[in-house]
Design an enzyme around this catalytic site. Sequence first.
Site, PDB file in Angstrom:
ATOM      1  N   HIS A 152       8.586  -5.827  -7.042  1.00  0.00           N
ATOM      2  CA  HIS A 152       7.277  -5.308  -7.465  1.00  0.00           C
ATOM      3  C   HIS A 152       7.003  -4.007  -6.721  1.00  0.00           C
ATOM      4  O   HIS A 152       7.085  -3.953  -5.504  1.00  0.00           O
ATOM      5  CB  HIS A 152       6.195  -6.350  -7.168  1.00  0.00           C
ATOM      6  CG  HIS A 152       4.887  -6.106  -7.877  1.00  0.00           C
ATOM      7  ND1 HIS A 152       4.193  -4.921  -7.766  1.00  0.00           N
ATOM      8  CD2 HIS A 152       4.155  -6.894  -8.703  1.00  0.00           C
ATOM      9  CE1 HIS A 152       3.094  -5.000  -8.492  1.00  0.00           C
ATOM     10  NE2 HIS A 152       3.043  -6.182  -9.076  1.00  0.00           N
ATOM     11  N   ASP A 170       1.369 -11.053 -17.355  1.00  0.00           N
ATOM     12  CA  ASP A 170       0.626 -11.729 -16.287  1.00  0.00           C
ATOM     13  C   ASP A 170      -0.485 -12.551 -16.948  1.00  0.00           C
ATOM     14  O   ASP A 170      -1.352 -11.979 -17.625  1.00  0.00           O
ATOM     15  CB  ASP A 170       0.055 -10.670 -15.324  1.00  0.00           C
ATOM     16  CG  ASP A 170      -0.643 -11.277 -14.122  1.00  0.00           C
ATOM     17  OD1 ASP A 170      -1.497 -12.163 -14.311  1.00  0.00           O
ATOM     18  OD2 ASP A 170      -0.360 -10.841 -12.982  1.00  0.00           O
ATOM     19  N   ASP A 221      -9.392  -9.231 -12.886  1.00  0.00           N
ATOM     20  CA  ASP A 221      -8.148  -9.362 -12.112  1.00  0.00           C
ATOM     21  C   ASP A 221      -8.351 -10.016 -10.751  1.00  0.00           C
ATOM     22  O   ASP A 221      -8.119  -9.393  -9.721  1.00  0.00           O
ATOM     23  CB  ASP A 221      -7.466  -7.988 -11.942  1.00  0.00           C
ATOM     24  CG  ASP A 221      -6.068  -8.112 -11.325  1.00  0.00           C
ATOM     25  OD1 ASP A 221      -5.608  -9.251 -11.081  1.00  0.00           O
ATOM     26  OD2 ASP A 221      -5.447  -7.057 -11.094  1.00  0.00           O
ATOM     27  N   HIS A 236      -4.008 -11.570 -15.993  1.00  0.00           N
ATOM     28  CA  HIS A 236      -4.373 -10.253 -16.518  1.00  0.00           C
ATOM     29  C   HIS A 236      -4.659 -10.297 -18.024  1.00  0.00           C
ATOM     30  O   HIS A 236      -5.628  -9.693 -18.483  1.00  0.00           O
ATOM     31  CB  HIS A 236      -3.271  -9.233 -16.248  1.00  0.00           C
ATOM     32  CG  HIS A 236      -3.051  -8.971 -14.787  1.00  0.00           C
ATOM     33  ND1 HIS A 236      -2.088  -8.106 -14.318  1.00  0.00           N
ATOM     34  CD2 HIS A 236      -3.664  -9.462 -13.683  1.00  0.00           C
ATOM     35  CE1 HIS A 236      -2.117  -8.078 -12.992  1.00  0.00           C
ATOM     36  NE2 HIS A 236      -3.067  -8.894 -12.579  1.00  0.00           N
ATOM     37  N   GLU A 279       1.790 -15.733  -8.377  1.00  0.00           N
ATOM     38  CA  GLU A 279       1.128 -14.769  -7.474  1.00  0.00           C
ATOM     39  C   GLU A 279      -0.267 -15.304  -7.171  1.00  0.00           C
ATOM     40  O   GLU A 279      -1.248 -14.577  -7.188  1.00  0.00           O
ATOM     41  CB  GLU A 279       0.970 -13.407  -8.158  1.00  0.00           C
ATOM     42  CG  GLU A 279       2.218 -12.783  -8.681  1.00  0.00           C
ATOM     43  CD  GLU A 279       1.931 -11.497  -9.446  1.00  0.00           C
ATOM     44  OE1 GLU A 279       1.136 -11.520 -10.403  1.00  0.00           O
ATOM     45  OE2 GLU A 279       2.499 -10.465  -9.053  1.00  0.00           O
ATOM     46  N   HIS A 300       2.734  -1.549 -12.143  1.00  0.00           N
ATOM     47  CA  HIS A 300       1.481  -1.410 -12.877  1.00  0.00           C
ATOM     48  C   HIS A 300       1.514  -0.033 -13.522  1.00  0.00           C
ATOM     49  O   HIS A 300       1.673   0.962 -12.803  1.00  0.00           O
ATOM     50  CB  HIS A 300       0.290  -1.524 -11.928  1.00  0.00           C
ATOM     51  CG  HIS A 300       0.175  -2.856 -11.262  1.00  0.00           C
ATOM     52  ND1 HIS A 300      -0.789  -3.153 -10.320  1.00  0.00           N
ATOM     53  CD2 HIS A 300       0.918  -3.987 -11.398  1.00  0.00           C
ATOM     54  CE1 HIS A 300      -0.638  -4.404  -9.922  1.00  0.00           C
ATOM     55  NE2 HIS A 300       0.390  -4.931 -10.545  1.00  0.00           N
ATOM     56  N   TYR A 307       1.165  -1.275  -5.030  1.00  0.00           N
ATOM     57  CA  TYR A 307      -0.034  -1.092  -5.865  1.00  0.00           C
ATOM     58  C   TYR A 307      -0.497   0.358  -5.902  1.00  0.00           C
ATOM     59  O   TYR A 307      -1.176   0.778  -6.830  1.00  0.00           O
ATOM     60  CB  TYR A 307      -1.203  -1.921  -5.307  1.00  0.00           C
ATOM     61  CG  TYR A 307      -1.015  -3.409  -5.406  1.00  0.00           C
ATOM     62  CD1 TYR A 307      -0.439  -3.979  -6.531  1.00  0.00           C
ATOM     63  CD2 TYR A 307      -1.427  -4.250  -4.382  1.00  0.00           C
ATOM     64  CE1 TYR A 307      -0.265  -5.341  -6.624  1.00  0.00           C
ATOM     65  CE2 TYR A 307      -1.269  -5.623  -4.471  1.00  0.00           C
ATOM     66  CZ  TYR A 307      -0.693  -6.163  -5.594  1.00  0.00           C
ATOM     67  OH  TYR A 307      -0.536  -7.508  -5.688  1.00  0.00           O
ATOM     68  N   ARG A 309       0.818  -1.221   0.000  1.00  0.00           N
ATOM     69  CA  ARG A 309       0.000   0.000   0.000  1.00  0.00           C
ATOM     70  C   ARG A 309       0.850   1.269   0.000  1.00  0.00           C
ATOM     71  O   ARG A 309       0.325   2.373   0.064  1.00  0.00           O
ATOM     72  CB  ARG A 309      -0.922   0.011   1.220  1.00  0.00           C
ATOM     73  CG  ARG A 309      -1.934  -1.098   1.174  1.00  0.00           C
ATOM     74  CD  ARG A 309      -2.860  -1.032   2.357  1.00  0.00           C
ATOM     75  NE  ARG A 309      -3.671  -2.227   2.441  1.00  0.00           N
ATOM     76  CZ  ARG A 309      -4.707  -2.504   1.658  1.00  0.00           C
ATOM     77  NH1 ARG A 309      -5.095  -1.644   0.746  1.00  0.00           N
ATOM     78  NH2 ARG A 309      -5.376  -3.620   1.806  1.00  0.00           N
ATOM     79  N   HIS A 345      -6.927 -13.453  -9.103  1.00  0.00           N
ATOM     80  CA  HIS A 345      -6.039 -14.593  -9.343  1.00  0.00           C
ATOM     81  C   HIS A 345      -6.619 -15.862  -8.725  1.00  0.00           C
ATOM     82  O   HIS A 345      -7.255 -15.816  -7.679  1.00  0.00           O
ATOM     83  CB  HIS A 345      -4.656 -14.336  -8.724  1.00  0.00           C
ATOM     84  CG  HIS A 345      -3.972 -13.123  -9.250  1.00  0.00           C
ATOM     85  ND1 HIS A 345      -2.696 -12.763  -8.888  1.00  0.00           N
ATOM     86  CD2 HIS A 345      -4.382 -12.158 -10.114  1.00  0.00           C
ATOM     87  CE1 HIS A 345      -2.344 -11.650  -9.504  1.00  0.00           C
ATOM     88  NE2 HIS A 345      -3.363 -11.254 -10.248  1.00  0.00           N
ATOM     89  N   HIS A 373       4.137 -13.525 -14.997  1.00  0.00           N
ATOM     90  CA  HIS A 373       3.416 -13.815 -13.760  1.00  0.00           C
ATOM     91  C   HIS A 373       2.477 -14.967 -14.080  1.00  0.00           C
ATOM     92  O   HIS A 373       1.619 -14.831 -14.956  1.00  0.00           O
ATOM     93  CB  HIS A 373       2.589 -12.605 -13.294  1.00  0.00           C
ATOM     94  CG  HIS A 373       3.394 -11.542 -12.625  1.00  0.00           C
ATOM     95  ND1 HIS A 373       2.921 -10.261 -12.425  1.00  0.00           N
ATOM     96  CD2 HIS A 373       4.627 -11.577 -12.072  1.00  0.00           C
ATOM     97  CE1 HIS A 373       3.839  -9.550 -11.791  1.00  0.00           C
ATOM     98  NE2 HIS A 373       4.890 -10.329 -11.563  1.00  0.00           N
ATOM     99  N   GLU A 405       3.788  -4.044 -16.423  1.00  0.00           N
ATOM    100  CA  GLU A 405       2.980  -5.265 -16.322  1.00  0.00           C
ATOM    101  C   GLU A 405       1.750  -5.159 -17.214  1.00  0.00           C
ATOM    102  O   GLU A 405       1.094  -4.107 -17.274  1.00  0.00           O
ATOM    103  CB  GLU A 405       2.570  -5.495 -14.855  1.00  0.00           C
ATOM    104  CG  GLU A 405       1.773  -6.789 -14.676  1.00  0.00           C
ATOM    105  CD  GLU A 405       1.609  -7.226 -13.228  1.00  0.00           C
ATOM    106  OE1 GLU A 405       2.221  -6.612 -12.329  1.00  0.00           O
ATOM    107  OE2 GLU A 405       0.858  -8.186 -13.007  1.00  0.00           O
TER     108      GLU A 405
HETATM  109 ZN    ZN Z   1      -3.367  -9.171 -10.650  1.00  0.00          ZN
HETATM  110 FE    FE Z   2       0.832  -9.786 -11.708  1.00  0.00          FE
HETATM  111 FE    FE Z   3       1.265  -6.833 -10.338  1.00  0.00          FE
END
Ligand code: ZN
Ligand code: FE
Ligand code: FE
Length: 276
Positions: A67, A176, A224, A179, A256, A107, A70, A37, A226, A211, A142
């Site tokens: 990574h 991904d 999105d 995604h 992931e 992202h 987000y 976060r 997973h 991913h 990504e």
């Molecule tokens: Zn995702």
């Molecule tokens: Fe991903």
């Molecule tokens: Fe990601």
Amino acid sequence: MLNIGCHLSASKGFLNMGKTAIELGGNTFQFFTRNPRGGSAKDIDPEDAKALISLMQENSFAKILAHAPYTLNACAKVPSIREFAYNTMLDDLKRMEYVPGNMYNFHPGSHVGQGVETGIELISDLLNSILSESQTTTVLLETMAGKGSEVGSRFEELREIIDRVELKDKMGVCLDTCHVNDAGYDIVNDLDGVLTEFDNVIGLDRLKALHLNDSKNPLGAHKDRHEKIGEGYIGTDAFERIVNHPVLKDLPMFLETPNELPGYAEEIKLLKSLCK
Ligand code: ZN
Ligand code: FE
Ligand code: FE
């Protein structure tokens, strides 16, 4: 040999993640550079970073993948949010030089109503203000599912971002599987077709990592969510084709999926068993 790993917690440092990756049967891993976060990152212990580098050399590791949080939105409308993105990425890339020559994934962002074109401009402007000739880290865009106003669910959008970046040799793409499925690319029934399209639009030389995630939602759902490997709409047969595909099989692949460590170990075992 499959280059495989999963997302790990960075709370116990670099060496700990390297050892965990080996215990799980992998030879790479992904981690958040800081709390997903956002917020400030822990100081890096240079000795810990050196210990990981040795471990990676001794155990034939593939490149590892950091990574970004987000909350990093390079194309936010609010300037202070873009400033957070700038400060965070700049600091992350500085820190990545403790483990030189690896990769950093983010992202691309959400344009929040400003339009895709404005989003693309803001993202490439941010990259141009951050990337430096001397950095050894490759920055990966990504592929996104296209939920809300996400930029990067079409290969054309990623291509446009890279086109506008001056230091193109510092840029790559992380595909991904969840995604792209959710974005509408049919990797289940037409993996070759999707990869040909990727090659025509972006160029396969830019594809640096995968991913590996199954999806809780069907093709084109723009959701999105997973799922564990083999338990979603993508399915085990498609993953078998992915891990054996000549243009994918040597890339580092990162799970992931919704798992604790024992679940990741099982999935790594499964994916290895699918390799021909
Ligand atoms: Zn995702
Ligand atoms: Fe991903
Ligand atoms: Fe990601």
